[in-house]
Design an enzyme around this catalytic site. Sequence first.
Site, PDB file in Angstrom:
ATOM      1  N   GLU A 127       0.815  -1.228   0.000  1.00  0.00           N
ATOM      2  CA  GLU A 127       0.000   0.000   0.000  1.00  0.00           C
ATOM      3  C   GLU A 127       0.844   1.271   0.000  1.00  0.00           C
ATOM      4  O   GLU A 127       0.716   2.115   0.898  1.00  0.00           O
ATOM      5  CB  GLU A 127      -0.934   0.017   1.211  1.00  0.00           C
ATOM      6  CG  GLU A 127      -1.887  -1.160   1.265  1.00  0.00           C
ATOM      7  CD  GLU A 127      -3.010  -0.993   2.290  1.00  0.00           C
ATOM      8  OE1 GLU A 127      -2.974  -0.019   3.074  1.00  0.00           O
ATOM      9  OE2 GLU A 127      -3.928  -1.833   2.286  1.00  0.00           O
ATOM     10  N   GLU A 170      -4.964  -8.751   0.720  1.00  0.00           N
ATOM     11  CA  GLU A 170      -5.606  -8.434   2.002  1.00  0.00           C
ATOM     12  C   GLU A 170      -7.091  -8.218   1.750  1.00  0.00           C
ATOM     13  O   GLU A 170      -7.476  -7.653   0.724  1.00  0.00           O
ATOM     14  CB  GLU A 170      -5.073  -7.139   2.651  1.00  0.00           C
ATOM     15  CG  GLU A 170      -3.743  -7.265   3.343  1.00  0.00           C
ATOM     16  CD  GLU A 170      -3.282  -5.958   4.002  1.00  0.00           C
ATOM     17  OE1 GLU A 170      -4.117  -5.210   4.536  1.00  0.00           O
ATOM     18  OE2 GLU A 170      -2.065  -5.705   3.974  1.00  0.00           O
TER      19      GLU A 170
HETATM   20  C1  BGP Z   1      -4.235  -2.283   5.577  1.00  0.00           C
HETATM   21  C2  BGP Z   1      -2.816  -2.468   6.015  1.00  0.00           C
HETATM   22  C3  BGP Z   1      -2.637  -3.425   7.141  1.00  0.00           C
HETATM   23  C4  BGP Z   1      -3.765  -3.522   8.150  1.00  0.00           C
HETATM   24  C5  BGP Z   1      -5.136  -3.391   7.517  1.00  0.00           C
HETATM   25  C6  BGP Z   1      -6.286  -3.243   8.474  1.00  0.00           C
HETATM   26  O1  BGP Z   1      -4.400  -1.038   5.017  1.00  0.00           O
HETATM   27  O2  BGP Z   1      -1.981  -2.896   4.958  1.00  0.00           O
HETATM   28  O3  BGP Z   1      -1.390  -3.154   7.704  1.00  0.00           O
HETATM   29  O4  BGP Z   1      -3.525  -2.768   9.253  1.00  0.00           O
HETATM   30  O5  BGP Z   1      -5.185  -2.320   6.589  1.00  0.00           O
HETATM   31  O6  BGP Z   1      -6.513  -1.898   8.787  1.00  0.00           O
HETATM   32  P1  BGP Z   1      -6.509  -1.324  10.252  1.00  0.00           P
HETATM   33  O7  BGP Z   1      -5.403  -2.022  10.961  1.00  0.00           O
HETATM   34  O8  BGP Z   1      -6.248   0.133  10.110  1.00  0.00           O
HETATM   35  O9  BGP Z   1      -7.846  -1.601  10.808  1.00  0.00           O
END
Ligand code: BGP
Length: 468
Positions: free
Chosen positions: A168, A366
Amino acid sequence: MEQKLQFPEGFWWGAASSGPQTEGWYGKRHENVMDYWYRNQRNDFFDGVGPDVASDFYHHYPEDFRLMKEIGLNSFRTSIQWSRLIKDLETGEPDPEGVEFYRNLIAEAKKNGIELVLNLHHFDLPAELLEKYGGWQSKHVVDLYEKFARTAFELFGDDVKYWTTFNEPMVIPEAGWLYGFHWPKLTGKGKEALQIMYNINLASAKAIQAYRDLEKDGEIGIILNLTPSYPRSQSEEDLKAAAFADDFFNNSFLDPAVKGKFPEHLVEVIEKDGVKWDETKEELETIANNTVDFLGVNYYHPKRVMAPSNPEKYPDWMPDKYYEEWEWPEARINPYRGWEIYPQAMYDIAKNVQDNYGNIKWFVSENGMGVEGEEKYRNADGSIDDDYRIEFYKEHLAQLHRAMEEGSNCFGYHPWTAMDCWSWNNAYKNRYGFIGIDLNDQKRTIKKSGRWFKAVSDENAVTIETEE
Ligand code: BGP
């Protein structure tokens, strides 16, 4: 009625995670920007919990790989922390303790039959490089990253077959320079953000070039958060706003990674507005010649967009001159994270990659649902009945399957995440894992979704309920 959706042989049923969110501080010589942020502003993090211990993956990885195998994972993505692997950031000389840790981790994954994808940057720039050089604004940092990447490939390139350069990357300028929700928490720095976007694209291409120079027998890609922009209406203004948001937030990385060049319209706009990044012909050639072998796509939620109501509001350049976020009244929202749940976008992304990006091979790197207070779904044996998560995955997999039936070249599905892990700001507020962690004693317990995923992986199929 039930329907069984069969996936192709060899499909990856895995999960995604990252070094800075799981490992803990142990044995590191450098702080990354998240460590630094936490040391300086603990109150920014839910319950004051930081990345110093996190999920203690540093000590628990043998158990964690065993559990991953138990829930049917055949693949797993994590990241190498630059701040752990490298002793001398200027030369790229490795740190023996960091090398040993990652070597052992790789061996443990292999022992459990889990294919590793190693990512090289998950928002975790060594903090010194931000302080000394302004972080990704600097082309010197691009060169230091290339050295780090080369060191990682030399050390582990024979044992690990799948690499990614960044996770990202758009979040770095977006969160750190435009909207201030990650360190260094700046806002309104549009021009700097554009330079960062360019420099990271260059860094990714240089790492790919280094990987190919070393002639390793594997593949290299990038992981992008593709967040499709859906316009409020079909009016010309709203459509233009959505197209700009797509170019700025998605295609600014997707196009260089896959096609080797930046989106033309975006370049025209920033040239016209006098905020174009600093580039050279040679750098553009590096970007053109080093496109990815595969793509990882993180998808959580869509973006709803309309024409900006007040474009004059931004005297200094900001992308918001050209679009504004819009709240769709009918949106289904995950209240814990505030993100819209919209599985249809999974199909739309797959079709976009198929139709407009040469049907390059890709995987879902993801996708997931963070939920607060999961203890209330806990059983006597400590497991958690996270049926909402199973439902979420089923809905997204159904859309993915539909696109694959129509020819989308997707080879895997990696939900976020295997074991509950630490998050930027939210720390352990929202849990995402197939495997729960009790932070008091680091005890791991497989959730219902983990058992469900095992069955999916064994059958290479997902059973969904249909209306008829
Ligand atoms: C994505 C990232 C992850 C993870 C996920 C969940 O954007 O790559 O690192 O954290 O989001 O989001 P959050 O942890 O902000 O709820």
